[in-house]
Design a protein around this motif. Sequence first.
Motif, PDB file in Angstrom:
ATOM      1  N   LEU A  63       0.689  -1.339   0.087  1.00  0.00           N
ATOM      2  CA  LEU A  63      -0.092   0.029   0.020  1.00  0.00           C
ATOM      3  C   LEU A  63       0.943   1.343  -0.185  1.00  0.00           C
ATOM      4  CD1 LEU A  63      -2.811   1.352   0.022  1.00  0.00           C
ATOM      5  CD2 LEU A  63      -2.839   0.881   2.524  1.00  0.00           C
ATOM      6  N   THR A  87      -6.928  -0.575  -8.364  1.00  0.00           N
ATOM      7  CA  THR A  87      -7.157  -1.217  -7.178  1.00  0.00           C
ATOM      8  C   THR A  87      -7.847  -2.567  -7.081  1.00  0.00           C
ATOM      9  OG1 THR A  87      -8.277  -0.746  -5.118  1.00  0.00           O
ATOM     10  CG2 THR A  87      -9.808  -0.100  -6.883  1.00  0.00           C
ATOM     11  N   ALA A  92     -12.670  -4.285   1.595  1.00  0.00           N
ATOM     12  CA  ALA A  92     -11.870  -3.412   2.674  1.00  0.00           C
ATOM     13  C   ALA A  92     -10.529  -2.969   2.193  1.00  0.00           C
ATOM     14  CB  ALA A  92     -11.566  -4.243   3.992  1.00  0.00           C
ATOM     15  N   LEU A  93      -9.743  -3.989   1.431  1.00  0.00           N
ATOM     16  CA  LEU A  93      -8.388  -3.549   0.821  1.00  0.00           C
ATOM     17  C   LEU A  93      -8.583  -2.681  -0.439  1.00  0.00           C
ATOM     18  CD1 LEU A  93      -6.011  -6.906   0.819  1.00  0.00           C
ATOM     19  CD2 LEU A  93      -5.680  -4.405   2.115  1.00  0.00           C
ATOM     20  N   ARG A  95     -10.783  -0.390  -0.829  1.00  0.00           N
ATOM     21  CA  ARG A  95     -11.165   0.909  -0.081  1.00  0.00           C
ATOM     22  C   ARG A  95      -9.773   1.365   0.408  1.00  0.00           C
ATOM     23  NH1 ARG A  95     -16.330  -0.639   3.571  1.00  0.00           N
ATOM     24  NH2 ARG A  95     -17.994   0.201   2.123  1.00  0.00           N
ATOM     25  N   GLU A  96      -8.910   0.763   0.812  1.00  0.00           N
ATOM     26  CA  GLU A  96      -7.519   1.223   1.290  1.00  0.00           C
ATOM     27  C   GLU A  96      -6.801   1.702   0.041  1.00  0.00           C
ATOM     28  OE1 GLU A  96      -6.329   1.707   4.480  1.00  0.00           O
ATOM     29  OE2 GLU A  96      -8.152   1.141   5.127  1.00  0.00           O
ATOM     30  N   TYR A  97      -6.684   0.856  -0.735  1.00  0.00           N
ATOM     31  CA  TYR A  97      -6.092   1.394  -2.017  1.00  0.00           C
ATOM     32  C   TYR A  97      -6.552   2.601  -2.961  1.00  0.00           C
ATOM     33  CZ  TYR A  97      -2.708  -2.313  -2.157  1.00  0.00           C
ATOM     34  OH  TYR A  97      -1.715  -3.148  -1.916  1.00  0.00           O
ATOM     35  N   ARG A  99      -8.405   4.880  -1.316  1.00  0.00           N
ATOM     36  CA  ARG A  99      -8.048   5.990  -0.412  1.00  0.00           C
ATOM     37  C   ARG A  99      -6.818   6.556  -0.681  1.00  0.00           C
ATOM     38  NH1 ARG A  99     -11.899   4.040   3.589  1.00  0.00           N
ATOM     39  NH2 ARG A  99     -10.528   2.400   4.454  1.00  0.00           N
ATOM     40  N   ALA A 100      -5.789   5.811  -0.961  1.00  0.00           N
ATOM     41  CA  ALA A 100      -4.585   6.008  -1.272  1.00  0.00           C
ATOM     42  C   ALA A 100      -4.217   6.909  -2.651  1.00  0.00           C
ATOM     43  CB  ALA A 100      -3.486   4.905  -1.213  1.00  0.00           C
ATOM     44  N   SER A 134     -17.241   4.557  -1.118  1.00  0.00           N
ATOM     45  CA  SER A 134     -16.323   4.928  -0.312  1.00  0.00           C
ATOM     46  C   SER A 134     -15.483   6.000  -0.758  1.00  0.00           C
ATOM     47  CB  SER A 134     -15.395   3.663   0.103  1.00  0.00           C
ATOM     48  OG  SER A 134     -14.697   3.099  -1.056  1.00  0.00           O
ATOM     49  N   THR A 135     -15.551   6.332  -2.126  1.00  0.00           N
ATOM     50  CA  THR A 135     -14.449   7.349  -2.657  1.00  0.00           C
ATOM     51  C   THR A 135     -15.148   8.285  -3.572  1.00  0.00           C
ATOM     52  OG1 THR A 135     -12.499   7.260  -4.204  1.00  0.00           O
ATOM     53  CG2 THR A 135     -14.174   5.579  -4.611  1.00  0.00           C
TER      54      THR A 135
END
Length: 309
Positions: A63, A87, A92-93, A95-97, A99-100, A134-135
């Motif tokens: 990440l 992404t 869950a993952l 969403r992390e990518y 956000r990055a 989420s984005t």
Amino acid sequence: MAHPAPPLARRLDGLLFFPVTAFDAAGRFDAGGYRAHLEARLADAPGAVFAACGTGEFPALGLAEYAQVLATAVTTTAGRVPVVGGTGYGTALAREYARAAEAAGADALLVLPPAGVDADQDGLLRHYTALAGSTGLDLILYQRDQLVFTPETVACLAEVPNIVGFKDGRGDLDLMLRIVSAVRTSGARDFLFFNGMPTAESTQAAYRAIGVPLYSSAVFCFAPDLALAFHRALEKGDAATLTVLTDTFLRPYVELRRQRPGYAVSLVKAATRAVGHPVGEVRAPLTEPDPAHVTTLLALLERTREALA
């Protein structure tokens, strides 16, 4: 007063560049090498940069370094073209990518399949709707590997405001035609369709005939002149040039690419390195190509240039 950028559908025009991700001799992300690779290709005016996607070894990036890759792409392009990040994984993952990528200043996301999951269509609807919610970034869905969408699912997802496109990497033209038709008749406006097959140039004439105008170009990494020659010929309907490129380069290259698993990335990266860009080697589980295959590819490029001349 600054004005918001126009929708992605009006910004993605021209050849789409999928750069390899540069690593140094120790296997770490090489921001300088990556920046140089991008700058060299931006001089040829691609329509967009798809950073840290399939050709860019997205599954091999942690990440933190993924964020570095996206930030380097955004600062290097400096608004000249849109930057689309990859992404994937579960919700869950993913969403992390996402956000990055958003924090790095990317314009959109190419959403690779949720790896290791054999989801039904209801599960896919939940996954992609949750990710979209989420984005603030636009999402392009990528059908490849084990993932298969029904036309009804794509039409439903096309109603989500920031799901703006669909990319096919499976090669089922019958299914893709039905997806294009389902989205069109659903009333979705400005929805984007992409050909995401390995060496997409080899199938783009067929995809364009069913309403898929955009395509990935990994060839642009190591032979921008040939990639641009193909794109120009396709746009102009130059059948003679398309025939030369298909018979002299694309068909032999696709046959070479099929010699070993992973060559859709590793052979591209080795060729990019061979033509003067120090982008390093691929990460495991990919392996470096046979040097003889790289030599064959370089000779193939020269023969094609002679044929075009």
